[in-house]
Design a protein around this motif. Structure first.
Motif, PDB file in Angstrom:
ATOM      1  N   GLY A 121      10.510 106.201 -14.686  1.00 37.66           N
ATOM      2  CA  GLY A 121      10.703 104.774 -15.239  1.00 37.66           C
ATOM      3  C   GLY A 121      11.752 103.998 -14.575  1.00 37.66           C
ATOM      4  O   GLY A 121      12.939 103.452 -14.630  1.00 37.66           O
ATOM      5  N   LEU A 122      11.084 103.362 -13.573  1.00 38.85           N
ATOM      6  CA  LEU A 122      12.046 102.150 -12.886  1.00 38.85           C
ATOM      7  C   LEU A 122      12.122 100.842 -13.866  1.00 38.85           C
ATOM      8  O   LEU A 122      12.865 100.100 -14.447  1.00 38.85           O
ATOM      9  CB  LEU A 122      11.421 101.157 -11.908  1.00 38.85           C
ATOM     10  N   GLU A 123      10.172 100.578 -14.912  1.00 39.52           N
ATOM     11  CA  GLU A 123      10.941  99.788 -16.034  1.00 39.52           C
ATOM     12  C   GLU A 123      10.989  98.203 -15.717  1.00 39.52           C
ATOM     13  O   GLU A 123       9.170  97.253 -16.021  1.00 39.52           O
ATOM     14  CB  GLU A 123      11.595  99.976 -17.190  1.00 39.52           C
ATOM     15  N   THR A 124      12.113  97.784 -15.342  1.00 36.29           N
ATOM     16  CA  THR A 124      11.906  96.727 -14.209  1.00 36.29           C
ATOM     17  C   THR A 124      13.347  96.869 -13.460  1.00 36.29           C
ATOM     18  O   THR A 124      14.311  97.390 -13.783  1.00 36.29           O
ATOM     19  CB  THR A 124      12.242  95.674 -15.651  1.00 36.29           C
ATOM     20  N   ALA A 125      13.127  95.426 -12.932  1.00 36.41           N
ATOM     21  CA  ALA A 125      14.703  95.685 -11.200  1.00 36.41           C
ATOM     22  C   ALA A 125      14.963  94.770 -12.006  1.00 36.41           C
ATOM     23  O   ALA A 125      16.434  94.263 -10.749  1.00 36.41           O
ATOM     24  CB  ALA A 125      14.242  95.616  -9.704  1.00 36.41           C
ATOM     25  N   ASP A 126      14.955  94.083 -12.560  1.00 31.73           N
ATOM     26  CA  ASP A 126      15.901  93.157 -13.292  1.00 31.73           C
ATOM     27  C   ASP A 126      17.519  92.794 -13.515  1.00 31.73           C
ATOM     28  O   ASP A 126      17.001  93.537 -14.774  1.00 31.73           O
ATOM     29  CB  ASP A 126      15.533  91.581 -13.842  1.00 31.73           C
ATOM     30  N   PRO A 127      18.398  93.338 -12.947  1.00 28.00           N
ATOM     31  CA  PRO A 127      19.427  93.773 -13.405  1.00 28.00           C
ATOM     32  C   PRO A 127      20.011  93.177 -14.766  1.00 28.00           C
ATOM     33  O   PRO A 127      20.409  93.992 -15.729  1.00 28.00           O
ATOM     34  CB  PRO A 127      20.846  93.729 -12.472  1.00 28.00           C
ATOM     35  N   GLU A 128      20.105  91.782 -14.677  1.00 28.43           N
ATOM     36  CA  GLU A 128      19.306  91.398 -16.175  1.00 28.43           C
ATOM     37  C   GLU A 128      19.714  91.767 -17.819  1.00 28.43           C
ATOM     38  O   GLU A 128      19.571  92.370 -18.409  1.00 28.43           O
ATOM     39  CB  GLU A 128      19.677  89.203 -16.585  1.00 28.43           C
ATOM     40  N   LEU A 129      17.673  92.109 -16.988  1.00 30.99           N
ATOM     41  CA  LEU A 129      16.972  92.903 -18.437  1.00 30.99           C
ATOM     42  C   LEU A 129      17.482  94.236 -18.449  1.00 30.99           C
ATOM     43  O   LEU A 129      17.469  94.505 -19.183  1.00 30.99           O
ATOM     44  CB  LEU A 129      15.835  92.454 -17.831  1.00 30.99           C
ATOM     45  N   ARG A 130      18.012  94.846 -17.665  1.00 30.41           N
ATOM     46  CA  ARG A 130      17.982  96.592 -17.469  1.00 30.41           C
ATOM     47  C   ARG A 130      19.149  96.624 -18.398  1.00 30.41           C
ATOM     48  O   ARG A 130      19.538  97.228 -18.951  1.00 30.41           O
ATOM     49  CB  ARG A 130      18.083  96.980 -15.931  1.00 30.41           C
ATOM     50  N   ALA A 131      20.218  95.413 -18.086  1.00 27.48           N
ATOM     51  CA  ALA A 131      21.200  95.246 -18.861  1.00 27.48           C
ATOM     52  C   ALA A 131      20.980  94.968 -19.976  1.00 27.48           C
ATOM     53  O   ALA A 131      21.325  96.234 -21.573  1.00 27.48           O
ATOM     54  CB  ALA A 131      22.511  94.484 -18.470  1.00 27.48           C
ATOM     55  N   PHE A 132      19.718  94.393 -21.103  1.00 29.64           N
ATOM     56  CA  PHE A 132      19.540  93.471 -21.759  1.00 29.64           C
ATOM     57  C   PHE A 132      19.081  94.840 -22.985  1.00 29.64           C
ATOM     58  O   PHE A 132      19.173  95.112 -23.967  1.00 29.64           O
ATOM     59  CB  PHE A 132      18.614  92.919 -21.846  1.00 29.64           C
ATOM     60  N   VAL A 133      18.070  95.791 -22.030  1.00 28.78           N
ATOM     61  CA  VAL A 133      17.329  97.173 -22.825  1.00 28.78           C
ATOM     62  C   VAL A 133      18.410  98.413 -21.911  1.00 28.78           C
ATOM     63  O   VAL A 133      17.497  99.113 -22.775  1.00 28.78           O
ATOM     64  CB  VAL A 133      16.244  96.642 -22.009  1.00 28.78           C
ATOM     65  N   GLU A 134      19.207  98.023 -22.038  1.00 29.40           N
ATOM     66  CA  GLU A 134      20.431  99.389 -22.308  1.00 29.40           C
ATOM     67  C   GLU A 134      19.655 100.173 -20.740  1.00 29.40           C
ATOM     68  O   GLU A 134      19.651 101.392 -21.488  1.00 29.40           O
ATOM     69  CB  GLU A 134      20.921 100.101 -23.036  1.00 29.40           C
ATOM     70  N   LYS A 135      19.197 100.368 -20.113  1.00 28.00           N
ATOM     71  CA  LYS A 135      18.417 100.709 -19.114  1.00 28.00           C
ATOM     72  C   LYS A 135      19.035 101.443 -18.014  1.00 28.00           C
ATOM     73  O   LYS A 135      20.246 100.565 -17.073  1.00 28.00           O
ATOM     74  CB  LYS A 135      17.505 100.186 -18.924  1.00 28.00           C
ATOM     75  N   PRO A 136      19.620 103.346 -17.920  1.00 25.90           N
ATOM     76  CA  PRO A 136      20.689 102.796 -17.133  1.00 25.90           C
ATOM     77  C   PRO A 136      20.789 103.060 -15.412  1.00 25.90           C
ATOM     78  O   PRO A 136      19.412 103.427 -15.176  1.00 25.90           O
ATOM     79  CB  PRO A 136      21.206 104.336 -18.021  1.00 25.90           C
TER      80      PRO A 136
END
Length: 405
Positions: A272-287
């Motif tokens: 699950g890449l979900e998103t590659a945007d680092p800010e959005l990944r941090a927002f959704v707490e994707k490791p």
């Protein structure tokens, strides 16, 4: 496959299809029901609606919306769907009576097989199906989610739950404590699964090593699981073994380790890449990171293993729309996806009660509607270039509302 058509005693036309892996019965051309080789119904079509039945007895009802509206889906408990299942069984019983009463309808060899199968289906009344659902519950804990191309896999729950279980948008495993089965536990589970499916394994074309992140386990533990799966299930040799992994643990495995798994039948790994945007990944707490996902994909490709990359459409709403498209598209381009790979686009659904929904009330995310989701999908795909344009990966929709097992 043997197919035979004939009229029932009440004059309605019927067609029986005997496939190597399943049986289908059509009555009036409008009522179609499909069963595995143990007589369990798995797809029912009646009156313009389609029902997919899960092994625990629940049904997913699907059909077109009125006047071009969005597709309708409704999940039914086993008791709600009982009338639909029973109506299909009554049709099969009438087909059976006709076949048994007129020996001229089918050739002798086809007739014998048809009678055995139809008798088996007709015997699966409400009590028998309830007993079967109880056996399923004793064999499995609830199956959370699978990739769409694996809905008919044999699931082996090498792990339970998710090793991270911290993404703010995901509720599949929130109440499940992560546990990796010991060799003895897994061997017992494999035996129970084999016993539960029996002859109906013919319908299951691959093996899925679950649950959310089974390949995060140690190399030795994963080796044992794959050896057991490939030894016990012949489908593993033909359709292969498949599994999820997250990038932050998957990237720790070496290419040689992945090659070893490939030799034992591992054919595709979903991440699950979900998103590659680092800010959005941090927002959704994707490791992990998009870079780690790219490295994992490269290692899997080098080892001869296909990938399934999952991207969420609408994650982060309007606030993250542009960055999500820009960063995710660039990351996918660097992965050089190819034939045999899947790129799954999953429309993001906000689930009440999860942390994402709570944060979204104060972060002005403004959820995307269907039209804006379509815009984002087009914007994401438009600039993509794959390794070989003549042999691209398969790009498909991943709608979690369609899942039943």
């Amino acid at each position: 496959m043997s197919v035979a058509g004939f009229p029932l005693r009440d004059g309605r036309p019927a067609v029986v299809s005997l496939r190597p892996d399943s049986t289908s019965v059509a009555v009036d051309e409008e009522q179609v029901s499909s069963y595995d080789l143990l007589g369990r119904p798995y797809v029912l079509v009646r009156d313009g609606w389609t029902w997919r039945r899960s092994l625990d007895g629940r049904l997913l009802q699907k059909g077109p919306g009125a006047d071009g509206a969005a597709r309708l889906r409704r999940r039914l408990a086993a008791d709600e769907g009982a009338a639909v299942v029973e109506a299909a069984r009554r049709d099969v019983s009438q087909v059976l009576q006709t076949v048994e009463g007129d020996r001229s309808i089918l050739p002798r060899d086809v007739r014998a097989e048809a009678v055995v199968r139809l008798q088996r289906i007709a015997s699966m009344d409400a009590a028998a199906l309830a007993a079967d659902a109880s056996l399923f519950a004793a064999t499995y804990r609830p199956v959370g989610i699978l990739p769409p191309d694996q809905y008919l896999a044999v699931v082996l729950q090498a792990t339970e739950g998710c090793s991270w279980n911290g993404c703010t948008f995901c509720g599949f495993f929130k109440d499940v404590r992560f546990h990796a089965k010991s060799p003895a536990e897994f061997a017992g589970h494999v035996a129970a699964v084999r016993g539960y499916f029996g002859a109906s394994l013919a319908l299951r074309k691959s093996v899925f090593l679950g649950e959310a992140n089974a390949l995060c386990a140690s190399h030795e533990r994963v080796l044992g699981w794959l050896e057991d799966a490939s030894r016990v299930f012949p489908t593993a040799a033909t359709g292969g073994i498949h599994a999820f992994v997250d990038a932050w643990t998957g990237a720790r495995k070496t290419v040689d380790e992945w090659r070893t798994y490939r030799a034992l039948g591992l054919r595709r790994v979903y991440v699950g890449l979900e998103t590659a945007d680092p800010e959005l990944r941090a927002f959704v707490e994707k490791p992990g990171s998009a870079t780690a996902t790219e490295a994992l994909v490269a290692a899997l490709h080098e080892a001869g293993i296909a990938v399934g990359v999952i991207v969420m459409i609408g994650l982060g709403g309007e606030r993250f729309f542009d960055a999500h498209v820009r960063e995710t598209g660039a990351s996918l381009a660097r992965m050089r996806l190819r034939q045999g790979d899947f790129l799954y686009l999953s429309d993001f659904l906000i689930h009440a009660g999860l942390e994402y929904e709570r944060r979204g009330r104060t972060a002005d995310l403004r959820a995307l509607g269907p039209a804006r989701c379509a815009d984002q999908r087009r914007a994401l795909l438009a600039p993509l270039r794959f390794e070989n344009p003549a042999r691209p990966p398969r790009v498909a929709t991943y709608d979690i509302r369609e899942f039943v097992y």
